[in-house]
Each structure stands twice: as structure tokens, then as C-alpha cells.
Design an enzyme around this catalytic site. Structure first.
Site, PDB file in Angstrom:
ATOM      1  N   ARG A  66      -2.909 -10.127   4.971  1.00  0.00           N
ATOM      2  CA  ARG A  66      -3.524  -9.985   3.412  1.00  0.00           C
ATOM      3  C   ARG A  66      -2.285  -9.622   2.653  1.00  0.00           C
ATOM      4  O   ARG A  66      -1.807  -8.667   2.347  1.00  0.00           O
ATOM      5  CB  ARG A  66      -4.496  -9.410   2.850  1.00  0.00           C
ATOM      6  CG  ARG A  66      -5.879  -9.712   1.906  1.00  0.00           C
ATOM      7  CD  ARG A  66      -5.985  -9.036   1.569  1.00  0.00           C
ATOM      8  NE  ARG A  66      -6.719  -8.953   0.569  1.00  0.00           N
ATOM      9  CZ  ARG A  66      -6.866  -8.096  -0.613  1.00  0.00           C
ATOM     10  NH1 ARG A  66      -5.406  -6.950  -0.802  1.00  0.00           N
ATOM     11  NH2 ARG A  66      -7.499  -8.478  -2.335  1.00  0.00           N
ATOM     12  N   LYS A 114       0.711  -0.954  -0.354  1.00  0.00           N
ATOM     13  CA  LYS A 114       0.298  -0.075  -0.263  1.00  0.00           C
ATOM     14  C   LYS A 114       1.088   1.037  -0.066  1.00  0.00           C
ATOM     15  O   LYS A 114       1.812   0.982  -0.311  1.00  0.00           O
ATOM     16  CB  LYS A 114      -1.354  -0.092   1.311  1.00  0.00           C
ATOM     17  CG  LYS A 114      -2.278  -1.222   0.845  1.00  0.00           C
ATOM     18  CD  LYS A 114      -3.329  -1.366   1.629  1.00  0.00           C
ATOM     19  CE  LYS A 114      -4.775  -2.250   1.485  1.00  0.00           C
ATOM     20  NZ  LYS A 114      -5.638  -2.165   2.286  1.00  0.00           N
TER      21      LYS A 114
END
Length: 283
Positions: free
Chosen positions: A259, A219
């Protein structure tokens, strides 16, 4: 460790590997958009140590446009059916109740809804009927405008309160407490500072009493942390080492699952964190 019905029960944090069956994912640029390639990639992730394979057919990167229901179904159902037939524990990453229902019918064992039921009010009822675990993520709006919603006075308190309200609503729709997993939604209507605060605030989120899924992999807040001397953020694909650090810390802090895109090293990291915790408990 916390266990979730129908999924692996280990003495460590679980690892969820990502298969984006999309042409426009922020993290892998459509590498797994072809059905056969996506299936093979899912099997490879299991071989690398993934406990769960998360299959999604709709990009949720900032600014992404939604795909049609039929397109999403066509992308994910064949991949889920093929992986499930091989014994893979598959989750479906979707905001649509109809996709969730079809995915579970094809063998998915978990519904990972980044909207926490807000995008499709029918989702909690479908999840309740299937009985599979349900990831309720903190969410304030679709990708096209979520950045404008990243406004908080106390992000940990507000995310905690908003998640608690979502849990109450999905429970009222018939979802059982045993089905619920919470995700603070790193990067979804959050800036870099918000994301770091939520990671550091995991113990407060855990007080809600549900397993926590953490999705920090590749991210933008990691790329910005690792920016070069000129301020240019590090590319997504070169933030995997930072993801490993977050994985180890999140696992030590009690995350149920992480994840990730690069499974092998993260599978190692959760085992290291588990060994560290065991040693600490015996000291």
C-alpha cells in the site's frame, strides 16, 4: 503468487494506491479532500500502475480524532462509486461496518479494516455477507492512544498470535478463509524497532497461511531512519525512495500487495522484484 478472489491475479506483488479523502492525512495534507480531485487522483494512480485504489475518509494518524459516520459516508461513497464505474478495483479503508456495506454496494471490491474488526464488532458479519476480501490488520487501539500500547516482549511472535486470534474470531462470524488478507499494522501501536522486526519477520507471519498486505509508505519510522545530522526526521513526502526499498524487499519476501502513496516507482519496484525472483528460480 497468492491470488485473492475478485482482484487481479499477477505473477508479482500487487500495488495499492492511496486516496485519502480527508483534510488531515499525515501523508498528503488533504490534497485529495475535494470529491472531484479525489476521483481524478484515483484514475491517475491506475494510470501509474495501481492494481487497487484504497479510498479512505478517516485519518488514522497518531492522535487523530474520529469523524462521524455520516461524514465518512459522504466522503468515500461518491468517490468509490465514480471510480468503480470506470472499472477501477477499489478498496475501502474503514473501521465501520456501515461504511463497508455502503462502499461495497457502491462497487468496492475489498474492505481494508485497520482495526481487524475490533473497532466495530459488526464488521465481520457485513464482510461475510458481501463476500469481498477483507484485510485484517493488527491493531491495539484507536489513534488517540495507540502509541501507549506499543509494548512487546517479542513483537513478531505477539503480532502473529494476535492476528491468529483475530482470524479465528472473524472466521467464527462467517468470513471465509479465502476472503482474508493479513496486515501486520506497521506504525499502529509499534515503534520503529517493532516495524523493522515485523518486516524482517514476514516469513513467520506468512506461516499463518494468508496473503500479506504491507503498508510502510511514508511512515514515521522511515523518516527517522533518514534523519539529518541534527536528528530531524526527514519529512513524509521525502521518504518515498525509502518506501521503494521496502516495497522491493517486501515483494521479494512474498508480500501479496504493498500500500503506497507514490504509485509509479513502486509499480516498477514490484516488477523488478518479480523478475529477480524468476531468475533466481531458474538458476
Amino acid at each position: 503468487m497468492t491470488s485473492v478472489p475478485g482482484l487481479a491475479a499477477e505473477d508479482r506483488c500487487l500495488v495499492m494506491g492511496v486516496v485519502n479523502v480527508t483534510p488531515d492525512s499525515f501523508s498528503d495534507g488533504g490534497l485529495w479532500f475535494d470529491e472531484a480531485v479525489a476521483i481524478q487522483h484515483g484514475l491517475e494512480l491506475v494510470g501509474q500502475g495501481a492494481d487497487i485504489v484504497d479510498v479512505g475518509g478517516e485519518s488514522t494518524r497518531p492522535g487523530a480524532a474520529r469523524v462521524s459516520l455520516q461524514e465518512e459516508l459522504a466522503r468515500v461513497v461518491p468517490v468509490i462509486r465514480a471510480l468503480s464505474a470506470e472499472g477501477v478495483a477499489v478498496s475501502v479503508d474503514t473501521m465501520r461496518a456501515e461504511v463497508a456495506e455502503a462502499a461495497v454496494a457502491a462497487g468496492a471490491r475489498l474492505v481494508n479494516d485497520v482495526s481487524g474488526g475490533l473497532a466495530d464488532p459488526g464488521m465481520p458479519r457485513v464482510v461475510a455477507a458481501t463476500g469481498v476480501p477483507y484485510v485484517v490488520m493488527h491493531w491495539r487501539g484507536h489513534s488517540h492512544d495507540m502509541e501507549s500500547r506499543a509494548v512487546y516482549t517479542d513483537v513478531v511472535t505477539e503480532v502473529r498470535e494476535e492476528l491468529a486470534k483475530r482470524v479465528d474470531l472473524v472466521l467464527a462470524e462467517g468470513v471465509s478463509e479465502e476472503q482474508i488478507v493479513l496486515d501486520p499494522g506497521l506504525g499502529f501501536a509499534k515503534n520503529a524497532g517493532h516495524n523493522w522486526s515485523l518486516l524482517a519477520g514476514m516469513p513467520r507471519l506468512a506461516e499463518l497461511g494468508y496473503p500479506l498486505l504491507i503498508g510502510a509508505s511514508r511512515k514515521r519510522f522511515l523518516g527517522r531512519l533518514l534523519a539529518g545530522p541534527d536528528g530531524t526526521p526527514r519529512p513524509f513526502s521525502r521518504s518515498d525512495d525509502a518506501t521503494l526499498a521496502v516495497t522491493a524487499l517486501a515483494a521479494e519476501a512474498g508480500a501479496w500487495c504493498v500500500r503506497v502513496h507514490e504509485v509509479g516507482p513502486n509499480a516498477d519496484a514490484v516488477r523488478v522484484a518479480a523478475a529477480w525472483k524468476r531468475a533466481g528460480a531458474n538458476t
